[in-house]
Design a protein around this motif. Structure first.
Motif, PDB file in Angstrom:
ATOM      1  N   TRP A 214     -42.463 -26.022 -83.166  1.00  8.89           N
ATOM      2  CA  TRP A 214     -43.598 -25.109 -82.970  1.00  8.89           C
ATOM      3  C   TRP A 214     -44.847 -25.881 -82.564  1.00  8.89           C
ATOM      4  O   TRP A 214     -45.585 -25.455 -81.661  1.00  8.89           O
ATOM      5  CB  TRP A 214     -43.830 -24.339 -84.266  1.00  8.89           C
ATOM      6  CG  TRP A 214     -45.027 -23.443 -84.273  1.00  8.89           C
ATOM      7  CD1 TRP A 214     -45.152 -22.230 -83.650  1.00  8.89           C
ATOM      8  CD2 TRP A 214     -46.253 -23.679 -84.954  1.00  8.89           C
ATOM      9  NE1 TRP A 214     -46.405 -21.698 -83.901  1.00  8.89           N
ATOM     10  CE2 TRP A 214     -47.104 -22.573 -84.703  1.00  8.89           C
ATOM     11  CE3 TRP A 214     -46.740 -24.708 -85.755  1.00  8.89           C
ATOM     12  CZ2 TRP A 214     -48.387 -22.477 -85.226  1.00  8.89           C
ATOM     13  CZ3 TRP A 214     -48.024 -24.610 -86.275  1.00  8.89           C
ATOM     14  CH2 TRP A 214     -48.819 -23.502 -86.014  1.00  8.89           C
ATOM     15  N   MET A 215     -45.099 -27.017 -83.190  1.00  9.03           N
ATOM     16  CA  MET A 215     -46.275 -27.820 -82.844  1.00  9.03           C
ATOM     17  C   MET A 215     -46.172 -28.383 -81.429  1.00  9.03           C
ATOM     18  O   MET A 215     -47.164 -28.433 -80.688  1.00  9.03           O
ATOM     19  CB  MET A 215     -46.455 -28.959 -83.840  1.00  9.03           C
ATOM     20  CG  MET A 215     -47.107 -28.540 -85.147  1.00  9.03           C
ATOM     21  SD  MET A 215     -48.760 -27.818 -84.895  1.00  9.03           S
ATOM     22  CE  MET A 215     -49.610 -29.159 -84.066  1.00  9.03           C
ATOM     23  N   ALA A 216     -44.972 -28.803 -81.039  1.00  9.49           N
ATOM     24  CA  ALA A 216     -44.792 -29.327 -79.680  1.00  9.49           C
ATOM     25  C   ALA A 216     -45.084 -28.245 -78.647  1.00  9.49           C
ATOM     26  O   ALA A 216     -45.765 -28.488 -77.637  1.00  9.49           O
ATOM     27  CB  ALA A 216     -43.361 -29.853 -79.514  1.00  9.49           C
ATOM     28  N   TRP A 217     -44.595 -27.038 -78.893  1.00 11.25           N
ATOM     29  CA  TRP A 217     -44.829 -25.932 -77.962  1.00 11.25           C
ATOM     30  C   TRP A 217     -46.302 -25.500 -77.973  1.00 11.25           C
ATOM     31  O   TRP A 217     -46.865 -25.129 -76.944  1.00 11.25           O
ATOM     32  CB  TRP A 217     -43.912 -24.774 -78.329  1.00 11.25           C
ATOM     33  CG  TRP A 217     -44.016 -23.569 -77.444  1.00 11.25           C
ATOM     34  CD1 TRP A 217     -44.174 -22.280 -77.857  1.00 11.25           C
ATOM     35  CD2 TRP A 217     -43.927 -23.511 -76.018  1.00 11.25           C
ATOM     36  NE1 TRP A 217     -44.198 -21.425 -76.780  1.00 11.25           N
ATOM     37  CE2 TRP A 217     -44.052 -22.162 -75.628  1.00 11.25           C
ATOM     38  CE3 TRP A 217     -43.756 -24.477 -75.028  1.00 11.25           C
ATOM     39  CZ2 TRP A 217     -44.018 -21.745 -74.300  1.00 11.25           C
ATOM     40  CZ3 TRP A 217     -43.736 -24.065 -73.694  1.00 11.25           C
ATOM     41  CH2 TRP A 217     -43.862 -22.727 -73.348  1.00 11.25           C
ATOM     42  N   THR A 218     -46.933 -25.587 -79.134  1.00 10.86           N
ATOM     43  CA  THR A 218     -48.366 -25.264 -79.228  1.00 10.86           C
ATOM     44  C   THR A 218     -49.187 -26.205 -78.362  1.00 10.86           C
ATOM     45  O   THR A 218     -50.078 -25.781 -77.618  1.00 10.86           O
ATOM     46  CB  THR A 218     -48.839 -25.348 -80.699  1.00 10.86           C
ATOM     47  OG1 THR A 218     -48.139 -24.371 -81.480  1.00 10.86           O
ATOM     48  CG2 THR A 218     -50.341 -25.098 -80.811  1.00 10.86           C
ATOM     49  N   MET A 219     -48.892 -27.492 -78.426  1.00 12.87           N
ATOM     50  CA  MET A 219     -49.636 -28.449 -77.623  1.00 12.87           C
ATOM     51  C   MET A 219     -49.315 -28.313 -76.143  1.00 12.87           C
ATOM     52  O   MET A 219     -50.162 -28.569 -75.288  1.00 12.87           O
ATOM     53  CB  MET A 219     -49.366 -29.881 -78.097  1.00 12.87           C
ATOM     54  CG  MET A 219     -49.963 -30.196 -79.459  1.00 12.87           C
ATOM     55  SD  MET A 219     -51.666 -29.580 -79.638  1.00 12.87           S
ATOM     56  CE  MET A 219     -52.493 -30.317 -78.224  1.00 12.87           C
ATOM     57  N   ASP A 220     -48.094 -27.885 -75.833  1.00 17.64           N
ATOM     58  CA  ASP A 220     -47.744 -27.610 -74.445  1.00 17.64           C
ATOM     59  C   ASP A 220     -48.629 -26.489 -73.898  1.00 17.64           C
ATOM     60  O   ASP A 220     -49.131 -26.560 -72.772  1.00 17.64           O
ATOM     61  CB  ASP A 220     -46.268 -27.214 -74.357  1.00 17.64           C
ATOM     62  CG  ASP A 220     -45.630 -27.644 -73.042  1.00 17.64           C
ATOM     63  OD1 ASP A 220     -46.033 -28.690 -72.500  1.00 17.64           O
ATOM     64  OD2 ASP A 220     -44.716 -26.953 -72.579  1.00 17.64           O
TER      65      ASP A 220
END
Length: 462
Positions: free
Chosen positions: A10-16
């Protein structure tokens, strides 16, 4: 541990989402800095979208072949570096080149995040967590909008501050991922000793891939068209929204940023709620209801002149747009071949993105040449352009979803990683045949996979 896997994805996609929207939030400032027209700046958004499919193929295949962990770490580091490089581009051509490369990096994150996050959650909870996961993208937009509102105006670096912050936060997620283990199915494959290694593993992986292409090409085509419509819907309603509020409605950058924040709050709520209820009402039914309601709300999004009413309309539109999107991660995971849940959804998603890549530019070009007069002042008519485009997109997406199918309740976590030895691959194909059927059919085959939720090891023993 399941929550840890989900949280990292979720954090990786948020930063994306954050890193992508730094450009759309800075269109006017970038146009001034590079002495270019706004529609030329939107070309960078088009290039980013075009190259995302290449990144989805590279990192998606790596994620299915080598595991979710290290492909994601490398992917995040590349994105961080390119985000930093964007801030140091001296010419407009350099800016376009870096954003094109950024698209390759950005394209890999979604498939890795969705596969890692959802395969480790219980089947009954996947609708809810699909909605939460997908709204990481909206949250990234929201975080960027807050920084754009409160940090950028007071920073000596102006718009570059958004890119500096994004590079740092993305690198932080990559570092955090180092300290968590590989996804369960890859740990299980290694522990069982059934996973091939070296060139043999790659050879068997491609054999499975060719077999999947023969059996899943129709479903793949359906998924690509579906994702093209989804991406047209989101990019048309989001990418030029700050420009629409400033240039057509005449609000300041500060007020347009506040409207964006409220709209994205609607997206967060809508995606989570619709994702949750898709577990009961069905994936397709939930998407169709959201798109129909979104079409009905379009007048409230573009007709009013007051900031409060327009913002309420934006909240409701994004509730519906991202409500439909909240179902996408789990819907695509369930439609995918169980052993290719990083590459298949990611490639379908990003090929759809490639088709929809000109969305922002189409909206910008038409609007800039469609002039209205407000109090004697000429303004581009983004309102009429976006309303017309969204009406068509909502209608087409609703129709296309009605024509499709779903695999709600699929236990894809039981499938082992692709690239195993020959015996392992035979078992994997048998498991897939059972997996794509309902519980009654599975029992007839002698393996009660669905109801007893056996572990991967138990399934292989059977």
């Amino acid at each position: 541990m399941n929550y840890v896997y989900f949280f990292v994805g979720w954090m990786a996609w948020t930063m994306d989402g954050y890193d992508f929207h730094t450009v759309s939030l800075s269109v006017s400032r970038l146009a001034k800095f590079y002495d270019q027209h706004r529609e030329h700046i939107s070309t960078s958004i088009t290039l980013t979208l075009l190259f995302r499919s290449l990144g989805a193929a590279i990192f998606g295949i790596a994620g299915d072949l080598y595991g979710r962990k290290y492909p994601m770490i490398v992917n995040l580091i590349i994105i961080s570096a390119l985000q930093l490089a964007t801030a140091y581009c001296a010419t407009f051509d350099q800016f376009l080149g870096v954003r094109a490369l950024f698209g390759i990096g950005m394209g890999g994150i979604w498939g890795l995040s969705a596969s890692m996050g959802l395969e480790n959650m219980p089947m009954e909870a996947r609708g809810l967590f699909s909605g939460i996961l997908q709204q990481g993208y909206a949250l990234g937009y929201l975080i960027a909008a807050v920084f754009n509102l409160y940090v950028v105006p007071n920073s000596p670096y102006s718009w570059k501050a958004l890119f500096f912050i994004g590079a740092g936060l993305t690198l932080a997620v990559a570092i955090a991922r180092v300290f968590f283990p590989e996804s369960k199915q890859f740990i299980e494959a290694k522990r069982s000793g059934e996973q091939a290694t070296g060139k043999k593993k790659v050879k068997l992986f491609w054999q499975d891939g060719r077999s999947i292409m023969k059996g899943y090409w129709k479903r793949g085509l359906y998924a690509i068209i579906m994702m093209a419509l989804f991406n047209f819907m989101s990019h048309t309603s989001q990418d030029m929204y700050p420009t629409y509020m400033q240039q057509t409605k005449g609000f300041s950058p500060e007020m347009s940023s506040k409207a964006t924040i409220i709209a994205k709050t609607g997206a967060l709520v809508g995606g989570t709620i619709c994702g949750y209820y898709s577990q009961f009402f069905g994936r397709r039914a939930t998407i169709m209801v959201a798109t129909f309601c979104g079409a009905c709300l379009l007048p409230m999004w573009v007709v009013p002149s007051s900031w409060g009413t327009l913002t309420a309309g934006a909240f409701l539109i994004q509730f519906m747009v991202q409500g439909a999107w909240g179902v996408v991660p789990i819907h695509l995971q369930e439609l995918s071949p169980p052993q290719f849940r990083s590459s298949f959804p990611g490639i379908a998603y990003q090929l759809g993105n490639m088709v929809s890549a000109p969305a922002a530019q189409i909206s910008s070009v038409i609007s800039e040449n469609w002039i209205i007069h407000v109090n004697g002042e000429e303004r581009p008519d983004y309102a009429r352009t976006q309303a017309a485009m969204m009406a068509v997109i909502f209608s087409l997406l609703c129709f296309w979803i009605a024509c499709g199918s779903e695999q709600r309740g699929s236990h894809f976590e039981l499938a082992a990683a692709a690239g195993g030895n020959d015996c392992h691959n035979d078992k994997l194909r048998n498991l897939e045949n059972f997996e794509m059927q309902d519980p009654t059919f599975a029992k007839k085959g002698g393996v009660d996979i669905i109801e007893n939720q056996r572990t991967p090891q138990s399934v292989r023993e059977v």
